[in-house]
Design a protein around this motif. Structure first.
Motif, PDB file in Angstrom:
ATOM      1  N   SER A 385       0.810  -1.390  -0.077  1.00 38.08           N
ATOM      2  CA  SER A 385       0.594   0.054  -0.226  1.00 38.08           C
ATOM      3  C   SER A 385       0.886   1.344  -0.130  1.00 38.08           C
ATOM      4  N   ARG A 386       0.130   1.926  -1.289  1.00 37.73           N
ATOM      5  CA  ARG A 386       1.385   3.822  -0.521  1.00 37.73           C
ATOM      6  C   ARG A 386      -0.232   4.212  -0.863  1.00 37.73           C
ATOM      7  N   ASP A 387       0.868   5.976  -0.747  1.00 35.16           N
ATOM      8  CA  ASP A 387       0.118   7.141  -1.211  1.00 35.16           C
ATOM      9  C   ASP A 387      -1.448   7.216  -0.528  1.00 35.16           C
TER      10      ASP A 387
END
Length: 403
Positions: A385-387
């Motif tokens: 997961s990111r941003d």
């Protein structure tokens, strides 16, 4: 017997109400069992079996009641001996000639609660809309989800590996009867091929009076081979021309609609996120059961990215989402799923290998400024997961209670 609680929960509010409950779906997806589960639910509310009247029109036992008049007269006779509300169950109702007139008359003439199943969306929705406008509610019954598949496995095994069983599910799909075959590979593939042939003959060819069966089969093979890829009637027409078969785009569209009406395929339209409108070109088609695809093509393992996308698509539909393909400029989002006021964006990948793949799958959301949840699903074991974009393992998504 797998309880299929998601369906029962949807049907419960309508039990006992003056509205006809219609269960549709591909042959052998579990509609008959759903009628049994509904009967169990009604019994739990204190209703006696003597108030149930059932017909299965695939049985020769009911061959004498396959016209509207004969069925109505038989119902009139049986209902007269029942005290209180009568609960009527009609399995594969489309085998009854002018069935809709009988069902409408029974609804008007007697104190009854009606449940019907059928395997052809066109036949059911067309006649129901004509005779029962506003007086019916439809539930599409799909083959087993991965969660239901696991439940069936757990009835046979004390210890179950989710990872290993998902590999089997990728190949076998979710047709409910496979649990009776204990998911034996050869027997399961033979059974699935027989289902395919039955649907092709009874629900596509016969119902639509199709004469060029060979052309139909070639088109179906093309759609199966290209699940999750953009479709246009012209592209198939050009493909068939290369095989020295001339066919119009209109014929292709009619054949593809007949296949969707028989629930061989699910058609998803594209949604222009910038223009806020549904596009009528380059739809995508998904197999209602990827096990059927394996039995015909035998390429699920080689086309795993397509199959994973197919599985996610069907899961969203099972959970009651309206699903479209997102077009965002030159980019395309695999799924936009909406249910009531909830909305999700979903990208599906096999594995996020390398920075290029990661950037492509996450970067698709860069220009989408709303605050609805955005997901990337893959078979990777680590959370990437990111941003604000959530990454989930596809198995976890399929077994999650959150969606």
């Amino acid at each position: 017997m797998i309880q299929r609680e998601r369906y029962i929960d949807k049907i419960k509010p309508f039990i006992g109400k003056d509205i006809i409950k219609v269960l549709t779906g591909i042959r052998r997806s579990g509609k008959s069992v759903m009628l049994q589960l509904i009967q169990e639910e009604i019994r739990s509310q204190g209703i006696a079996d003597t108030q149930f009247i059932s017909f299965n029109f695939e049985s020769l036992e009911n061959a004498d009641f396959c016209t509207a008049d004969s069925l109505y007269q038989e119902l009139k006779k049986r209902i007269s001996s029942v005290q209180g509300k009568v609960y009527l169950f009609f399995d594969e109702i489309q085998e009854v000639e002018q069935w809709e007139k009988c069902i409408n008359s029974v609804r008007v003439d007697f104190d009854c609660d009606i449940y019907i199943t059928g395997s052809n969306a066109k036949l059911l929705s067309g006649e129901l809309a004509t005779y029962l406008g506003g007086r019916y509610v439809e539930f599409v019954v799909f083959p087993f989800s991965f969660e239901e598949y696991l439940e069936s496995i757990k009835q046979e095994k004390e210890e179950v590996s989710v990872t290993e069983e998902f590999k089997n599910y990728l190949e076998m799909g979710g047709m409910p009867f496979l649990m009776n075959l204990r998911y034996d590979k050869d027997a399961s593939m033979q059974y699935l091929r027989d289902i395919y042939n039955s649907v092709l003959l009874k629900d596509v060819v016969q119902r639509n009076n199709i004469r060029d069966v060979e052309l139909l089969e070639r088109m179906i093979l093309y759609l199966l081979d290209n699940v999750g890829h953009s479709f246009s009637a012209r592209s198939i027409s050009n493909y068939l021309k290369q095989e020295n078969r001339k066919v119009s785009a209109e014929t292709i569209l009619n054949y593809s609609k007949a296949c969707c009406d028989a629930y061989l395929f699910i058609q998803l339209r594209r949604e222009d996120l910038q223009g806020k409108k549904i596009l009528s070109v380059n739809e995508k088609y998904y197999s209602v059961d990827h096990g059927l695809r394996e039995s015909i093509l035998g390429t699920n393992a080689r086309n795993i990215d397509q199959i994973l996308e197919n599985i996610v698509c069907m899961e969203l539909l099972r959970r009651g989402y309206t699903v479209t393909i997102g077009k965002n400029g030159e980019k395309e989002i695999d799924f936009i799923a909406q249910k009531n006021k909830d909305k999700l964006y979903i990208q599906v990948a096999y594995l996020l290998v390398g920075s290029g793949t990661i950037e492509r799958e996450f970067g698709i959301y860069d220009s989408i400024r709303d605050h609805y949840p955005k997901y990337v699903l893959s078979l990777d074991e680590f959370d990437m997961s990111r941003d604000g974009i959530k990454h989930l393992n596809i198995r976890d998504f399929l077994l999650s209670k959150e969606f």
